[in-house]
Each structure stands twice: as structure tokens, then as C-alpha cells.
Design an enzyme around this catalytic site. Structure first.
Site, PDB file in Angstrom:
ATOM      1  N   LYS A 143      77.066 116.222  44.881  1.00  0.00           N
ATOM      2  CA  LYS A 143      75.852 116.502  44.101  1.00  0.00           C
ATOM      3  C   LYS A 143      75.678 115.495  42.959  1.00  0.00           C
ATOM      4  CE  LYS A 143      74.126 120.247  46.134  1.00  0.00           C
ATOM      5  NZ  LYS A 143      72.802 120.320  46.749  1.00  0.00           N
ATOM      6  N   ASP A 152      71.068 119.542  63.147  1.00  0.00           N
ATOM      7  CA  ASP A 152      72.366 119.552  62.472  1.00  0.00           C
ATOM      8  C   ASP A 152      72.404 118.353  61.535  1.00  0.00           C
ATOM      9  OD1 ASP A 152      74.927 119.505  61.579  1.00  0.00           O
ATOM     10  OD2 ASP A 152      75.869 119.334  63.562  1.00  0.00           O
ATOM     11  N   TYR A 181      82.135 119.084  46.806  1.00  0.00           N
ATOM     12  CA  TYR A 181      80.753 119.506  46.553  1.00  0.00           C
ATOM     13  C   TYR A 181      80.221 118.832  45.288  1.00  0.00           C
ATOM     14  CZ  TYR A 181      76.964 122.570  44.928  1.00  0.00           C
ATOM     15  OH  TYR A 181      75.762 123.059  44.450  1.00  0.00           O
TER      16      TYR A 181
HETATM   17  N1  LIG Z   1      72.461 129.564  45.072  1.00  0.00           N
HETATM   18  C1  LIG Z   1      72.577 129.063  43.860  1.00  0.00           C
HETATM   19  O1  LIG Z   1      72.627 129.809  42.856  1.00  0.00           O
HETATM   20  C2  LIG Z   1      72.667 127.567  43.681  1.00  0.00           C
HETATM   21  C3  LIG Z   1      73.247 127.064  42.522  1.00  0.00           C
HETATM   22  C4  LIG Z   1      73.321 125.701  42.362  1.00  0.00           C
HETATM   23  C5  LIG Z   1      72.801 124.838  43.318  1.00  0.00           C
HETATM   24  N2  LIG Z   1      72.241 125.369  44.446  1.00  0.00           N
HETATM   25  C6  LIG Z   1      71.707 124.429  45.450  1.00  0.00           C
HETATM   26  O2  LIG Z   1      70.463 124.919  45.935  1.00  0.00           O
HETATM   27  C7  LIG Z   1      70.344 124.673  47.352  1.00  0.00           C
HETATM   28  C8  LIG Z   1      70.108 125.995  48.093  1.00  0.00           C
HETATM   29  O3  LIG Z   1      71.132 126.895  47.747  1.00  0.00           O
HETATM   30  P1  LIG Z   1      71.525 128.164  48.624  1.00  0.00           P
HETATM   31  O4  LIG Z   1      72.497 128.948  47.814  1.00  0.00           O
HETATM   32  O5  LIG Z   1      70.305 128.808  49.154  1.00  0.00           O
HETATM   33  O6  LIG Z   1      72.319 127.423  49.819  1.00  0.00           O
HETATM   34  P2  LIG Z   1      73.151 128.117  50.995  1.00  0.00           P
HETATM   35  O7  LIG Z   1      73.039 129.577  50.996  1.00  0.00           O
HETATM   36  O8  LIG Z   1      74.524 127.534  50.930  1.00  0.00           O
HETATM   37  O9  LIG Z   1      72.354 127.615  52.275  1.00  0.00           O
HETATM   38  C9  LIG Z   1      72.675 126.425  52.798  1.00  0.00           C
HETATM   39  C10 LIG Z   1      71.567 126.011  53.720  1.00  0.00           C
HETATM   40  O10 LIG Z   1      71.931 124.728  54.181  1.00  0.00           O
HETATM   41  C11 LIG Z   1      71.809 124.717  55.582  1.00  0.00           C
HETATM   42  N3  LIG Z   1      72.858 123.866  56.153  1.00  0.00           N
HETATM   43  C12 LIG Z   1      74.169 123.791  55.804  1.00  0.00           C
HETATM   44  N4  LIG Z   1      74.806 122.942  56.612  1.00  0.00           N
HETATM   45  C13 LIG Z   1      73.884 122.477  57.503  1.00  0.00           C
HETATM   46  C14 LIG Z   1      73.929 121.573  58.603  1.00  0.00           C
HETATM   47  N5  LIG Z   1      75.065 120.948  58.986  1.00  0.00           N
HETATM   48  N6  LIG Z   1      72.779 121.335  59.283  1.00  0.00           N
HETATM   49  C15 LIG Z   1      71.644 121.957  58.939  1.00  0.00           C
HETATM   50  N7  LIG Z   1      71.533 122.816  57.914  1.00  0.00           N
HETATM   51  C16 LIG Z   1      72.637 123.071  57.210  1.00  0.00           C
HETATM   52  C17 LIG Z   1      71.955 126.149  56.066  1.00  0.00           C
HETATM   53  O11 LIG Z   1      71.193 126.277  57.244  1.00  0.00           O
HETATM   54  P3  LIG Z   1      71.501 127.363  58.409  1.00  0.00           P
HETATM   55  O12 LIG Z   1      71.788 128.680  57.740  1.00  0.00           O
HETATM   56  O13 LIG Z   1      70.233 127.367  59.188  1.00  0.00           O
HETATM   57  O14 LIG Z   1      72.648 126.831  59.188  1.00  0.00           O
HETATM   58  C18 LIG Z   1      71.385 126.944  54.902  1.00  0.00           C
HETATM   59  O15 LIG Z   1      70.022 127.186  55.081  1.00  0.00           O
HETATM   60  C19 LIG Z   1      71.632 123.961  47.753  1.00  0.00           C
HETATM   61  O16 LIG Z   1      71.416 122.569  47.755  1.00  0.00           O
HETATM   62  C20 LIG Z   1      72.614 124.347  46.665  1.00  0.00           C
HETATM   63  O17 LIG Z   1      73.643 123.386  46.486  1.00  0.00           O
HETATM   64  C21 LIG Z   1      72.169 126.711  44.647  1.00  0.00           C
END
Ligand SMILES: NC(=O)c1ccc[n+]([C@@H]2O[C@H](COP(=O)([O-])OP(=O)(O)OC[C@H]3O[C@@H](n4cnc5c(N)ncnc54)[C@H](OP(=O)(O)O)[C@@H]3O)[C@@H](O)[C@H]2O)c1
Length: 242
Positions: A158, A63, A154
Site C-alpha cells: 500500500k 484473477d 500488505y
Molecule cells: N475494510 C477497511 O476498513 C479498510 C481499511 C483500510 C483499507 N481498506 C482498503 O479498502 C479496500 C476495500 O477493503 P475491503 O475491506 O472491502 O476489502 P476485502 O474485504 O479484503 O475485499 C477484497 C476484495 O478484493 C478482491 N480480491 C482479492 N484478491 C483478488 C484476486 N486475486 N483477484 C480478484 N479480486 C481479488 C476480492 O474479490 P472476491 O471476493 O470476488 O474474490 C474482494 O472483493 C482494500 O483495498 C483495502 O485494502 C479497507
């Protein structure tokens, strides 16, 4: 790109982009520590698939809101893989809310998971490398360099992570390279009722990015030119300019 002989820890790698990053690194030959919070099944599937490719791989739960669990994750990964030279800080939370909707608990949650955990992981990683080469990539957002009013906590988390990326790059040069990958619209957030078509209106590229493009950008920052450090690569279709 051949990453055999390298070992990577990817946080938040049980699902979505973190999972794709872990799979991409393993496909190029890296041994992989697949961190997860609650997505155990996804993380174990990634580790099993990497194992079938012949890569050392393990899934590790922590966590990241708990500083002691964040700090110890690097040593657990290094112990399991026999060393660690790549750290990808991908885990994050992304909750809506402007200034007035952001209560102290939401503010602290964002800072602890999105900023304090990468700080503690990077510090532990630097201690583990002890002057030997390595690479850190922090997952950022176009909002980090162009803060607005939405997703207040958020965005601030970032923006601070973008600043920390540069401070880390200077602190850890020349041995460890530290770069940021600032993403735009790649995967729609889960549980946020936003129309993907509406987002296109603000996107100069006129399309969403793909997961494959995000993985390619990550691989460049991890295994491309070792003259690149302190950089923030925008993969956002020009969103930060619009
Ligand atoms: N998706 C996009 O288009 C986008 C755009 C801009 C930036 N980003 C950045 O890219 C990265 C990945 O994006 P994503 O969309 O794949 O993210 P996401 O779907 O929000 O996934 C978040 C991940 O963070 C983990 N997490 C959250 N809280 C946690 C905690 N307390 N302890 C351990 N793990 C935790 C979750 O793990 P569990 O599921 O195992 O709990 C999950 O694997 C992020 O940093 C996001 O800000 C993404």
C-alpha cells in the site's frame, strides 16, 4: 452529484467496500462494471440492481494475481459499457504477518494483487482514455503513509501504491486525475480475530468510520473538484497521527 454519462470499473466489487463503491457510483447515475474474483453472486446482484436503476451494468470475473487478466479487464469493461472514464482500484488482500513470518509467496501475492494489478489497470485505462478526461482512485490504508511492523507485505504494497498514485497523477495530468483514499477502521477484516473495541484505543475519533462515509469520500474524489489530483485523502479518524 450526477454521474450519468460516466462509466466506472470498480475492482473487488462483489462484496464489502468495493460493492458499496459500485452501488454508490451506480446510484449517482454511472454505468458500472462490477469486477470480482470469487464473489460472483455478489457482483451479479450489484449489476442486476444497477440495471433496475436503468444503468448499463455488467459483472466481470478476473484473477488480479494474473497480469494478463488484470491488463485485459479494462478493455473488457470498456467494450461492455461502450467506454470507461472512472477506475476504482479497490481489490486487495490483507494478510497478517511481520517481517519474519512473511515468506516469499505471501510477499509476491501482496505485490501482485495490491500493486501490480493497479499498475496494469491504470496503464490500460490511460491507453483507453488516450488523452481524454478520466479519474482513477486507488484504495490505500493509513498504514501506507505510516508504515509499521504489522501486516508487513500488505503495508509495503500500500505504501508503494501511495507513491504510484502520485507518479500516476503527474504522468497522466492534465487529462486523468489520480487520487488515493487512505482508509482506517471502516469494516473489520474477515477472519482476523481482533476486538473492534481494542482498535478504538488507538483511534483519536473514538469511533469506527462508516461505509457511507467511505462511499462519500470516494464520490468526492471521483466527481468533486477537478482541481484535486495526486491527493491522498485520509478517512481514518486521525489514526495515522496516533
Ligand atoms: N475494510 C477497511 O476498513 C479498510 C481499511 C483500510 C483499507 N481498506 C482498503 O479498502 C479496500 C476495500 O477493503 P475491503 O475491506 O472491502 O476489502 P476485502 O474485504 O479484503 O475485499 C477484497 C476484495 O478484493 C478482491 N480480491 C482479492 N484478491 C483478488 C484476486 N486475486 N483477484 C480478484 N479480486 C481479488 C476480492 O474479490 P472476491 O471476493 O470476488 O474474490 C474482494 O472483493 C482494500 O483495498 C483495502 O485494502 C479497507
Amino acid at each position: 452529484m450526477d454521474l450519468s454519462g460516466h462509466s466506472a470499473l470498480v475492482t473487488g466489487a462483489g462484496r464489502r467496500l468495493g460493492r458499496a463503491f459500485a452501488e454508490g457510483l451506480a446510484a449517482r447515475g454511472a454505468a458500472i462494471a462490477v469486477h470480482y474474483g470469487g464473489s460472483a453472486a455478489g457482483a451479479e446482484a450489484v449489476a442486476r440492481a444497477a440495471g433496475r436503476l436503468g444503468r448499463p451494468a455488467l459483472a466481470l470475473q478476473a484473477d488480479l494475481a494474473d497480469p494478463s487478466q488484470a491488463t485485459s479487464l479494462v478493455e473488457r469493461a470498456a467494450a461492455g459499457l461502450g467506454g470507461l472514464d472512472i477506475l476504482v482500484n479497490s481489490a486487495a488482500i490483507f494478510e497478517p504477518g511481520g517481517l519474519l513470518e512473511t515468506d516469499l509467496a505471501a510477499w509476491e501475492r501482496h505485490l501482485s494483487i495490491n500493486l501490480t494489478a493497479p499498475f496494469l489497470l491504470s496503464q490500460a485505462f490511460a491507453r483507453h482514455r488516450a488523452g481524454r478526461p478520466g479519474a482513477i482512485v486507488n484504495l490505500l490504508d493509513w498504514r501506507a503513509l505510516r508504515p509499521g511492523a504489522d501486516h508487513f507485505a500488505y503495508t509495503v504494497s500500500k505504501a508503494a501504491l501511495a507513491a504510484m498514485t502520485k507518479s500516476l497523477a503527474i504522468s497522466l495530468a492534465p487529462s486523468i486525475r489520480v487520487n488515493g483514499l487512505a482508509l482506517g477502521a471502516i469494516l473489520p477484516p474477515e477472519g482476523e480475530p481482533r476486538d473492534p473495541e481494542q482498535i478504538l484505543e488507538r483511534l483519536p475519533a473514538g469511533r469506527w468510520g462508516t461505509v457511507e462515509e467511505a462511499v462519500d469520500a470516494l464520490l468526492f474524489l471521483v466527481g468533486g473538484s477537478d482541481f484535486v489530483t495526486g491527493a491522498i485523502l485520509h478517512l481514518d479518524g486521525g489514526r495515522q497521527l496516533a
